[in-house]
Design an enzyme around this catalytic site. Structure first.
Site, PDB file in Angstrom:
ATOM      1  N   HIS A  37       0.774  -1.246   0.033  1.00  0.00           N
ATOM      2  CA  HIS A  37       0.101   0.128   0.056  1.00  0.00           C
ATOM      3  C   HIS A  37       0.795   1.388   0.009  1.00  0.00           C
ATOM      4  CE1 HIS A  37      -2.766  -2.934   2.226  1.00  0.00           C
ATOM      5  NE2 HIS A  37      -3.640  -2.303   1.191  1.00  0.00           N
ATOM      6  N   GLN A  61     -18.209  -6.559  -0.834  1.00  0.00           N
ATOM      7  CA  GLN A  61     -17.319  -7.557  -1.580  1.00  0.00           C
ATOM      8  C   GLN A  61     -16.822  -8.845  -0.865  1.00  0.00           C
ATOM      9  OE1 GLN A  61     -14.142  -4.195  -1.622  1.00  0.00           O
ATOM     10  NE2 GLN A  61     -12.841  -5.994  -1.793  1.00  0.00           N
ATOM     11  N   GLN A 148      -0.604  -4.404  -8.577  1.00  0.00           N
ATOM     12  CA  GLN A 148      -0.784  -5.427  -9.715  1.00  0.00           C
ATOM     13  C   GLN A 148      -1.082  -6.849  -9.131  1.00  0.00           C
ATOM     14  OE1 GLN A 148       2.842  -6.296 -12.342  1.00  0.00           O
ATOM     15  NE2 GLN A 148       2.040  -8.361 -12.013  1.00  0.00           N
ATOM     16  N   LYS A 149      -0.779  -6.875  -7.678  1.00  0.00           N
ATOM     17  CA  LYS A 149      -0.963  -8.403  -7.042  1.00  0.00           C
ATOM     18  C   LYS A 149      -2.502  -8.896  -7.057  1.00  0.00           C
ATOM     19  CE  LYS A 149      -2.715  -9.713  -3.337  1.00  0.00           C
ATOM     20  NZ  LYS A 149      -3.354  -9.688  -2.248  1.00  0.00           N
ATOM     21  N   ASP A 150      -3.424  -7.524  -7.315  1.00  0.00           N
ATOM     22  CA  ASP A 150      -5.037  -8.061  -7.436  1.00  0.00           C
ATOM     23  C   ASP A 150      -5.186  -7.665  -9.089  1.00  0.00           C
ATOM     24  OD1 ASP A 150      -5.600  -8.392  -4.922  1.00  0.00           O
ATOM     25  OD2 ASP A 150      -5.241  -6.484  -4.421  1.00  0.00           O
ATOM     26  N   SER A 186      -2.747  -8.073   3.221  1.00  0.00           N
ATOM     27  CA  SER A 186      -2.984  -7.781   4.702  1.00  0.00           C
ATOM     28  C   SER A 186      -3.541  -9.311   5.175  1.00  0.00           C
ATOM     29  CB  SER A 186      -4.422  -7.173   4.764  1.00  0.00           C
ATOM     30  OG  SER A 186      -4.045  -5.688   3.852  1.00  0.00           O
TER      31      SER A 186
HETATM   32  O1  PAF Z   1      -7.894  -3.865  -3.256  1.00  0.00           O
HETATM   33  C1  PAF Z   1      -8.760  -3.300  -1.927  1.00  0.00           C
HETATM   34  O2  PAF Z   1      -8.070  -3.459  -1.088  1.00  0.00           O
HETATM   35  C2  PAF Z   1     -10.055  -3.286  -2.017  1.00  0.00           C
HETATM   36  O3  PAF Z   1     -10.523  -4.179  -3.035  1.00  0.00           O
HETATM   37  C3  PAF Z   1     -10.374  -2.083  -2.688  1.00  0.00           C
HETATM   38  C4  PAF Z   1      -9.972  -1.485  -3.998  1.00  0.00           C
HETATM   39  C5  PAF Z   1      -9.894  -0.800  -1.694  1.00  0.00           C
HETATM   40  C6  PAF Z   1     -12.097  -1.947  -2.874  1.00  0.00           C
HETATM   41  O4  PAF Z   1     -12.775  -2.140  -1.609  1.00  0.00           O
END
Ligand code: PAF
Length: 289
Positions: A37, A61, A148-150, A186
């Site tokens: 982050h 989510q 990019q991890k996600d 996390s």
């Molecule tokens: O990647 C994340 O931490 C979450 O999916 C995000 C983009 C903050 C949306 O809640």
């Protein structure tokens, strides 16, 4: 550094910055901040006049049997970390601010949200798309930063921006890794020490996939995935969710034609981890192709 909790105050601040012709960089997060982050924050600070970070663990989510309640919440530590980075503003709304009584809108991002991680997390990416759309409307950033991890999330957010005409540039930043290669996340905090050691199998499998493609010149994706699966199966604590090789648009690849992304999701004990490697001879940014 200012901490803002309401949408009205965030709107007021963003409008004030815009009226002074200042650019806004935005890093959306769910908190429990790590160096991944913070690398996004640094990039935003380097490229914008002001940087806003949001911390919001978005309930929509998470699936019913997922870790919403358990998800690490460390707001005080996060604030300290962001203050040390010289962040201008942190937006920390409570759930009722984001989803007031009577809230009912939704976004269906389509098939792209039903494959890979979406196959085992139904509705996850619709929840991500909706909260990111709300956050873009609240913060009104010029640029927004994602890791990019996600990888699938970055593709989906680029699609969201294109489909709904958001006026924001999406910047995808490299995955930050621990010294043994484990991608920072996390959720790594859920791992006990045995699981933490086992978790390196994700990176090892990705590197094997890369080697088979780049050094050995293998183009048969089925074969490469099979070798990767075999390696992951050699780790007793690991259970594969998926191992896939896809294009920039997340289309499954049969015959390797670069660039491709090798993506995987693996459960280590009870913790589901994801990672990916982009294999691109020209070093072009597959995430923005
Ligand atoms: O990647 C994340 O931490 C979450 O999916 C995000 C983009 C903050 C949306 O809640």
């Amino acid at each position: 550094m200012e901490i803002i909790g309401t949408i009205k105050d965030m709107h007021d601040l963003s409008r004030a910055l815009m009226s002074q012709d200042k650019t806004i960089g935005f890093v959306p997060t769910m908190g429990a901040l790590h160096d991944g982050h913070l690398s996004l924050v640094r990039r935003s600070k380097a490229e914008n006049d002001a940087t806003v970070v949001s911390i919001f663990v978005n309930p929509t989510q998470f699936g019913p049997n997922e870790d919403f309640l358990r998800y690490p919440r460390e707001v005080e530590k996060d604030v300290d970390k962001l203050s040390a980075q010289g962040v201008d503003t942190i937006f920390i709304p409570v759930e009722r601010e984001m989803y007031p009584e009577g809230f009912s809108a939704s976004i269906n991002i389509g098939k792209i949200g039903e494959i890979l991680c979406g196959a085992s997390r139904p509705g996850h990416f619709n929840g991500v798309a909706a909260v990111v759309a709300k956050l873009f409307n609240i913060v009104m950033p010029d640029r927004a930063y994602f890791g990019q991890k996600d990888f699938q999330q970055t593709v989906i957010i680029n699609k969201l921006v294109k489909d709904l005409n958001f006026s924001v540039d999406i910047v995808v930043c490299p995955t930050i890794r621990e010294s043994d290669g484990l991608a920072m996340s996390s959720r790594n905090s859920y791992l006990n020490s045995g699981e933490r050691k086992a978790a390196v199998i994700l990176f090892k499998a990705l590197k094997l996939g890369e080697e088979l493609i780049v050094s050995d010149g293998i183009v048969n994706a089925v074969l490469i995935k099979e070798e990767m699966r075999k390696l992951i199966h050699s780790e007793p604590l690991a259970a594969i969710d998926y191992v896939e090789i896809v294009t920039a648009n997340l289309k499954e690849v049969e015959k390797i034609k670069l660039p491709v992304a090798i993506c995987l999701a693996v459960k280590i004990g009870k913790t589901r981890l994801i990672d990916n490697l982009i294999i691109d001879p020209n070093n072009a940014d597959i995430c923005s192709l």
